[in-house]
Motif scaffolding. Structure first.
Motif, PDB file in Angstrom:
ATOM      1  N   LEU A  53      -1.993  -6.800  -1.524  1.00 25.84           N
ATOM      2  CA  LEU A  53      -2.768  -7.398  -2.620  1.00 25.84           C
ATOM      3  C   LEU A  53      -2.895  -6.419  -3.785  1.00 25.84           C
ATOM      4  O   LEU A  53      -2.727  -6.794  -4.947  1.00 25.84           O
ATOM      5  CB  LEU A  53      -4.137  -7.842  -2.116  1.00 25.84           C
ATOM      6  CG  LEU A  53      -4.113  -9.042  -1.167  1.00 25.84           C
ATOM      7  CD1 LEU A  53      -5.486  -9.279  -0.567  1.00 25.84           C
ATOM      8  CD2 LEU A  53      -3.604 -10.289  -1.883  1.00 25.84           C
ATOM      9  N   MET A  54      -3.155  -5.162  -3.479  1.00 28.90           N
ATOM     10  CA  MET A  54      -3.255  -4.143  -4.520  1.00 28.90           C
ATOM     11  C   MET A  54      -1.897  -3.924  -5.194  1.00 28.90           C
ATOM     12  O   MET A  54      -1.812  -3.815  -6.415  1.00 28.90           O
ATOM     13  CB  MET A  54      -3.778  -2.831  -3.935  1.00 28.90           C
ATOM     14  CG  MET A  54      -4.121  -1.792  -4.979  1.00 28.90           C
ATOM     15  SD  MET A  54      -5.363  -2.333  -6.174  1.00 28.90           S
ATOM     16  CE  MET A  54      -6.772  -2.536  -5.113  1.00 28.90           C
ATOM     17  N   LEU A 106       2.547 -12.172   2.983  1.00 27.94           N
ATOM     18  CA  LEU A 106       1.142 -12.208   3.397  1.00 27.94           C
ATOM     19  C   LEU A 106       0.892 -13.332   4.408  1.00 27.94           C
ATOM     20  O   LEU A 106       0.123 -13.151   5.362  1.00 27.94           O
ATOM     21  CB  LEU A 106       0.227 -12.386   2.182  1.00 27.94           C
ATOM     22  CG  LEU A 106       0.045 -11.156   1.306  1.00 27.94           C
ATOM     23  CD1 LEU A 106      -0.623 -11.531  -0.010  1.00 27.94           C
ATOM     24  CD2 LEU A 106      -0.752 -10.084   2.031  1.00 27.94           C
ATOM     25  N   ALA A 115      -4.660  -6.045   8.638  1.00 24.55           N
ATOM     26  CA  ALA A 115      -5.627  -6.050   7.537  1.00 24.55           C
ATOM     27  C   ALA A 115      -5.268  -4.991   6.502  1.00 24.55           C
ATOM     28  O   ALA A 115      -5.356  -5.232   5.292  1.00 24.55           O
ATOM     29  CB  ALA A 115      -7.045  -5.823   8.071  1.00 24.55           C
ATOM     30  N   SER A 116      -4.842  -3.833   6.964  1.00 25.71           N
ATOM     31  CA  SER A 116      -4.423  -2.762   6.063  1.00 25.71           C
ATOM     32  C   SER A 116      -3.195  -3.180   5.254  1.00 25.71           C
ATOM     33  O   SER A 116      -3.139  -2.957   4.042  1.00 25.71           O
ATOM     34  CB  SER A 116      -4.129  -1.489   6.859  1.00 25.71           C
ATOM     35  OG  SER A 116      -3.590  -0.499   6.031  1.00 25.71           O
ATOM     36  N   CYS A 117      -2.226  -3.785   5.919  1.00 27.14           N
ATOM     37  CA  CYS A 117      -1.018  -4.259   5.224  1.00 27.14           C
ATOM     38  C   CYS A 117      -1.390  -5.279   4.154  1.00 27.14           C
ATOM     39  O   CYS A 117      -0.897  -5.211   3.017  1.00 27.14           O
ATOM     40  CB  CYS A 117      -0.039  -4.887   6.204  1.00 27.14           C
ATOM     41  SG  CYS A 117       0.810  -3.714   7.276  1.00 27.14           S
ATOM     42  N   GLN A 118      -2.258  -6.210   4.504  1.00 29.63           N
ATOM     43  CA  GLN A 118      -2.653  -7.243   3.555  1.00 29.63           C
ATOM     44  C   GLN A 118      -3.372  -6.644   2.352  1.00 29.63           C
ATOM     45  O   GLN A 118      -3.081  -7.001   1.208  1.00 29.63           O
ATOM     46  CB  GLN A 118      -3.533  -8.291   4.248  1.00 29.63           C
ATOM     47  CG  GLN A 118      -2.754  -9.142   5.227  1.00 29.63           C
ATOM     48  CD  GLN A 118      -3.638 -10.025   6.087  1.00 29.63           C
ATOM     49  OE1 GLN A 118      -4.709  -9.614   6.532  1.00 29.63           O
ATOM     50  NE2 GLN A 118      -3.184 -11.250   6.323  1.00 29.63           N
ATOM     51  N   ALA A 119      -4.283  -5.720   2.586  1.00 29.68           N
ATOM     52  CA  ALA A 119      -5.017  -5.093   1.484  1.00 29.68           C
ATOM     53  C   ALA A 119      -4.068  -4.324   0.567  1.00 29.68           C
ATOM     54  O   ALA A 119      -4.166  -4.408  -0.669  1.00 29.68           O
ATOM     55  CB  ALA A 119      -6.102  -4.162   2.034  1.00 29.68           C
ATOM     56  N   ARG A 120      -3.141  -3.589   1.152  1.00 33.87           N
ATOM     57  CA  ARG A 120      -2.179  -2.822   0.358  1.00 33.87           C
ATOM     58  C   ARG A 120      -1.284  -3.741  -0.469  1.00 33.87           C
ATOM     59  O   ARG A 120      -0.971  -3.446  -1.625  1.00 33.87           O
ATOM     60  CB  ARG A 120      -1.323  -1.942   1.261  1.00 33.87           C
ATOM     61  CG  ARG A 120      -2.068  -0.780   1.860  1.00 33.87           C
ATOM     62  CD  ARG A 120      -1.219  -0.076   2.905  1.00 33.87           C
ATOM     63  NE  ARG A 120      -1.977   0.904   3.628  1.00 33.87           N
ATOM     64  CZ  ARG A 120      -1.670   2.195   3.682  1.00 33.87           C
ATOM     65  NH1 ARG A 120      -0.607   2.645   3.071  1.00 33.87           N
ATOM     66  NH2 ARG A 120      -2.416   3.023   4.362  1.00 33.87           N
ATOM     67  N   LYS A 148       3.719   1.073  -3.242  1.00 34.15           N
ATOM     68  CA  LYS A 148       2.800   0.506  -2.243  1.00 34.15           C
ATOM     69  C   LYS A 148       3.533  -0.533  -1.381  1.00 34.15           C
ATOM     70  O   LYS A 148       3.294  -0.618  -0.182  1.00 34.15           O
ATOM     71  CB  LYS A 148       1.593  -0.130  -2.926  1.00 34.15           C
ATOM     72  CG  LYS A 148       0.540   0.853  -3.403  1.00 34.15           C
ATOM     73  CD  LYS A 148      -0.705   0.125  -3.847  1.00 34.15           C
ATOM     74  CE  LYS A 148      -1.788   0.960  -4.464  1.00 34.15           C
ATOM     75  NZ  LYS A 148      -1.777   2.366  -4.365  1.00 34.15           N
TER      76      LYS A 148
END
Length: 127
Positions: free
Chosen positions: A91-92, A57, A84-89, A101
Motif C-alpha cells: 500500500l505504501m 494484494l 499483513a506486513s506485505c500488504q502494508a508495504r 518497496k
C-alpha cells in the motif's frame, strides 16, 4: 468450445495439485503482478500499476484468509503477520510509486514461496 476445454483442464489441474503447490502458484502469480506493477510505474501508467498491485494484494489476502490458526499454531500466526506486513508495504509502495518497496515484497514472497516449494518436494518424496 475452447473455453470449456480450458476450464476442464484447469479444474483437473487444481484438483490434482497439492495444497503446497497451489500456494506456490499463488505466490508466483502475486510476484508476476508486482513485476508488472513496477513496469507500469516506469511507464507512468499509474492506473495499470494500481490494478496490478490490487491483484497482488487480493492474492495475499486470500493466502491470509486461508490460514487455519487452530491447526497452524505459531506458523499460521507468523504467516498472518508476514502477509499483513506485505500488504502494508505494498500500500505504501503504491502511494509513493516506490519500486524498491515492491522489490522488497517480491523478495519476501520469493523466500516464503521457496520454503513452501521445499515442503511440497519433501512431501512428494515421502509418498
Amino acid at each position: 468450445m475452447y473455453s470449456n476445454a480450458a476450464r476442464a483442464y484447469f479444474q483437473t489441474k487444481v484438483k490434482t495439485t497439492t495444497k503446497e503447490d497451489l500456494v506456490v502458484q499463488l505466490y508466483e502469480a502475486a510476484i508476476k503482478f508486482l513485476e508488472q506493477a513496477k513496469e507500469r510505474i516506469r511507464e507512468k501508467d499509474y492506473i495499470a500499476k494500481g490494478e496490478r498491485i490490487d491483484r497482488a494484494l487480493m492474492i495475499i489476502g486470500e493466502l491470509n484468509s486461508s490460514l487455519n490458526a487452530e491447526k497452524g499454531g505459531e506458523v499460521a500466526k507468523n504467516l498472518h503477520a508476514f502477509y499483513a506486513s506485505c500488504q502494508a508495504r505494498l500500500l505504501m509502495a503504491s502511494l509513493k510509486l516506490d519500486i524498491e518497496k515492491i522489490d522488497a515484497v517480491i523478495n519476501m514472497l520469493r523466500q516464503v514461496s521457496s520454503a513452501f516449494a521445499e515442503v511440497s518436494r519433501n512431501q512428494k518424496h515421502l509418498q
